[in-house]
Motif scaffolding. Structure first.
Motif, PDB file in Angstrom:
ATOM      1  N   ARG A  25       0.835  -1.210   0.000  1.00 27.96           N
ATOM      2  CA  ARG A  25       0.000   0.000   0.000  1.00 27.96           C
ATOM      3  C   ARG A  25       0.869   1.258   0.000  1.00 27.96           C
ATOM      4  NH1 ARG A  25      -3.242  -3.612   3.093  1.00 27.96           N
ATOM      5  NH2 ARG A  25      -5.223  -3.942   1.989  1.00 27.96           N
ATOM      6  N   ARG A  26       1.907   1.251   0.815  1.00 30.15           N
ATOM      7  CA  ARG A  26       2.835   2.389   0.854  1.00 30.15           C
ATOM      8  C   ARG A  26       3.498   2.590  -0.505  1.00 30.15           C
ATOM      9  NH1 ARG A  26       7.341   1.577   4.392  1.00 30.15           N
ATOM     10  NH2 ARG A  26       7.909   3.678   3.790  1.00 30.15           N
ATOM     11  N   SER A  27       3.869   1.494  -1.165  1.00 33.39           N
ATOM     12  CA  SER A  27       4.519   1.567  -2.478  1.00 33.39           C
ATOM     13  C   SER A  27       3.576   2.161  -3.521  1.00 33.39           C
ATOM     14  CB  SER A  27       4.983   0.179  -2.927  1.00 33.39           C
ATOM     15  OG  SER A  27       5.930  -0.355  -2.025  1.00 33.39           O
ATOM     16  N   LEU A  32       1.920   7.109  -6.693  1.00 31.44           N
ATOM     17  CA  LEU A  32       0.872   8.077  -7.026  1.00 31.44           C
ATOM     18  C   LEU A  32       1.262   9.490  -6.585  1.00 31.44           C
ATOM     19  CD1 LEU A  32      -2.228   5.873  -6.188  1.00 31.44           C
ATOM     20  CD2 LEU A  32      -1.451   6.584  -8.477  1.00 31.44           C
ATOM     21  N   GLU A  33       1.880   9.609  -5.416  1.00 33.29           N
ATOM     22  CA  GLU A  33       2.347  10.911  -4.951  1.00 33.29           C
ATOM     23  C   GLU A  33       3.485  11.423  -5.821  1.00 33.29           C
ATOM     24  OE1 GLU A  33       3.311  10.768  -0.753  1.00 33.29           O
ATOM     25  OE2 GLU A  33       1.366   9.843  -0.313  1.00 33.29           O
ATOM     26  N   PHE A  34       4.435  10.552  -6.133  1.00 30.49           N
ATOM     27  CA  PHE A  34       5.595  10.926  -6.949  1.00 30.49           C
ATOM     28  C   PHE A  34       5.144  11.422  -8.321  1.00 30.49           C
ATOM     29  CE2 PHE A  34       9.174  10.109  -9.805  1.00 30.49           C
ATOM     30  CZ  PHE A  34      10.220  10.678  -9.103  1.00 30.49           C
ATOM     31  N   GLU A 146      11.547   4.454 -10.684  1.00 31.72           N
ATOM     32  CA  GLU A 146      11.500   3.330  -9.735  1.00 31.72           C
ATOM     33  C   GLU A 146      12.462   3.580  -8.585  1.00 31.72           C
ATOM     34  OE1 GLU A 146      10.665  -0.130 -13.091  1.00 31.72           O
ATOM     35  OE2 GLU A 146      12.664   0.112 -12.263  1.00 31.72           O
ATOM     36  N   GLU A 147      13.686   3.934  -8.938  1.00 32.53           N
ATOM     37  CA  GLU A 147      14.713   4.131  -7.913  1.00 32.53           C
ATOM     38  C   GLU A 147      14.364   5.296  -6.993  1.00 32.53           C
ATOM     39  OE1 GLU A 147      17.891   3.177  -5.646  1.00 32.53           O
ATOM     40  OE2 GLU A 147      16.986   1.997  -7.256  1.00 32.53           O
ATOM     41  N   ALA A 148      13.867   6.387  -7.550  1.00 34.99           N
ATOM     42  CA  ALA A 148      13.504   7.558  -6.734  1.00 34.99           C
ATOM     43  C   ALA A 148      12.410   7.195  -5.731  1.00 34.99           C
ATOM     44  CB  ALA A 148      13.056   8.702  -7.633  1.00 34.99           C
ATOM     45  N   VAL A 149      11.407   6.443  -6.170  1.00 41.64           N
ATOM     46  CA  VAL A 149      10.318   6.051  -5.268  1.00 41.64           C
ATOM     47  C   VAL A 149      10.838   5.092  -4.198  1.00 41.64           C
ATOM     48  CG1 VAL A 149       8.115   4.820  -5.103  1.00 41.64           C
ATOM     49  CG2 VAL A 149       8.479   6.471  -6.945  1.00 41.64           C
ATOM     50  N   LEU A 150      11.666   4.136  -4.593  1.00 42.98           N
ATOM     51  CA  LEU A 150      12.203   3.178  -3.616  1.00 42.98           C
ATOM     52  C   LEU A 150      13.088   3.876  -2.583  1.00 42.98           C
ATOM     53  CD1 LEU A 150      12.800   0.235  -6.053  1.00 42.98           C
ATOM     54  CD2 LEU A 150      11.233   0.223  -4.111  1.00 42.98           C
ATOM     55  N   GLN A 152      12.616   6.943  -1.566  1.00 41.15           N
ATOM     56  CA  GLN A 152      11.632   7.599  -0.676  1.00 41.15           C
ATOM     57  C   GLN A 152      11.074   6.612   0.343  1.00 41.15           C
ATOM     58  OE1 GLN A 152       8.505   9.350  -3.007  1.00 41.15           O
ATOM     59  NE2 GLN A 152       9.607  11.255  -3.309  1.00 41.15           N
ATOM     60  N   LEU A 153      10.912   5.360  -0.084  1.00 42.48           N
ATOM     61  CA  LEU A 153      10.388   4.325   0.809  1.00 42.48           C
ATOM     62  C   LEU A 153      11.459   3.774   1.752  1.00 42.48           C
ATOM     63  CD1 LEU A 153       8.206   2.360  -1.769  1.00 42.48           C
ATOM     64  CD2 LEU A 153       7.348   3.658   0.200  1.00 42.48           C
ATOM     65  N   GLY A 154      12.705   4.228   1.575  1.00 41.72           N
ATOM     66  CA  GLY A 154      13.806   3.736   2.403  1.00 41.72           C
ATOM     67  C   GLY A 154      14.333   2.385   1.937  1.00 41.72           C
ATOM     68  N   LEU A 155      14.136   2.074   0.644  1.00 42.58           N
ATOM     69  CA  LEU A 155      14.555   0.790   0.089  1.00 42.58           C
ATOM     70  C   LEU A 155      15.428   0.991  -1.154  1.00 42.58           C
ATOM     71  CD1 LEU A 155      11.068  -0.936   0.314  1.00 42.58           C
ATOM     72  CD2 LEU A 155      13.044  -1.427   1.767  1.00 42.58           C
ATOM     73  N   PRO A 156      16.572   1.655  -1.004  1.00 44.39           N
ATOM     74  CA  PRO A 156      17.406   1.917  -2.184  1.00 44.39           C
ATOM     75  C   PRO A 156      17.990   0.626  -2.752  1.00 44.39           C
ATOM     76  CG  PRO A 156      18.614   2.447  -0.194  1.00 44.39           C
ATOM     77  CD  PRO A 156      17.206   2.108   0.227  1.00 44.39           C
ATOM     78  N   ARG A 157      18.311   0.686  -4.021  1.00 45.71           N
ATOM     79  CA  ARG A 157      18.951  -0.441  -4.698  1.00 45.71           C
ATOM     80  C   ARG A 157      20.328  -0.651  -4.072  1.00 45.71           C
ATOM     81  NH1 ARG A 157      18.267  -2.875  -9.654  1.00 45.71           N
ATOM     82  NH2 ARG A 157      16.507  -1.522 -10.099  1.00 45.71           N
TER      83      ARG A 157
END
Length: 166
Positions: A25-27, A32-34, A146-150, A152-157
């Motif tokens: 849900r957060r993803s 959508l916000e991004f 994809e990378e920018a959103v991840l 933001q979620l604290g899940l970088p590549r």
């Protein structure tokens, strides 16, 4: 009104970790916000096994092999149908092979949660009209988003991608 993410588990191969539904849900919300999506949205996410995703991949893409995720956008050119009860834009369906997600998480050396978040973000961008399969700049733009959103979620590549992965 907020976004609605409907999640169902139609597989028994991989135990769905606690908190994974919240991360999905957060993803979805982060994409959508991004993308500054202008209205409430509704998305369906379904967990399946490799056999089921192979059937879907064969049926809808003429590729008789399992894949990690499939996206079924309901809109075209930024135009979406709306849920009559809620008014939310119906973006489409995301189908994730939990079996393949587990295999890829092990292959890339990160948690299943990170892999499923990536697959969700990737598919959300497809639902919004992005297509990496055309290659070139479109593929690079999608990867960057994809990378920018991840991030933001604290899940970088943890490893960088190469051109052959685009």
């Amino acid at each position: 009104m907020s976004n609605k993410v409907l999640i169902s588990n139609q597989q028994k191969t991989v135990k769905v970790p606690s908190g994974l539904r919240i991360l999905i849900r957060r993803s979805c919300n982060a994409v959508l916000e991004f993308e500054k999506f202008p209205e409430p949205a509704e998305i369906s996410v379904t967990f399946v096994d490799n056999a089921e995703i192979q059937k879907l991949n064969s049926q809808y893409r003429s590729k008789d092999m399992p894949t990690d995720v499939l996206s079924f956008p309901l809109g075209e050119g930024g135009v979406y149908d709306h849920n009559q009860d809620t008014g939310a834009a119906l973006l489409g369906d995301i189908v994730i092979s939990m079996e393949r997600a587990m295999e890829q998480a092990e292959l890339y050396g990160h948690p299943l949660q990170r892999e499923v978040a990536f697959l969700t973000v990737h598919s959300m961008l497809h639902l919004l009209g992005y297509d990496h399969e055309v290659g070139g700049l479109e593929a690079v733009k999608m990867r960057e988003k994809e990378e920018a959103v991840l991030i933001q979620l604290g899940l970088p590549r943890t490893v960088s991608y190469t051109a052959d992965q685009l």
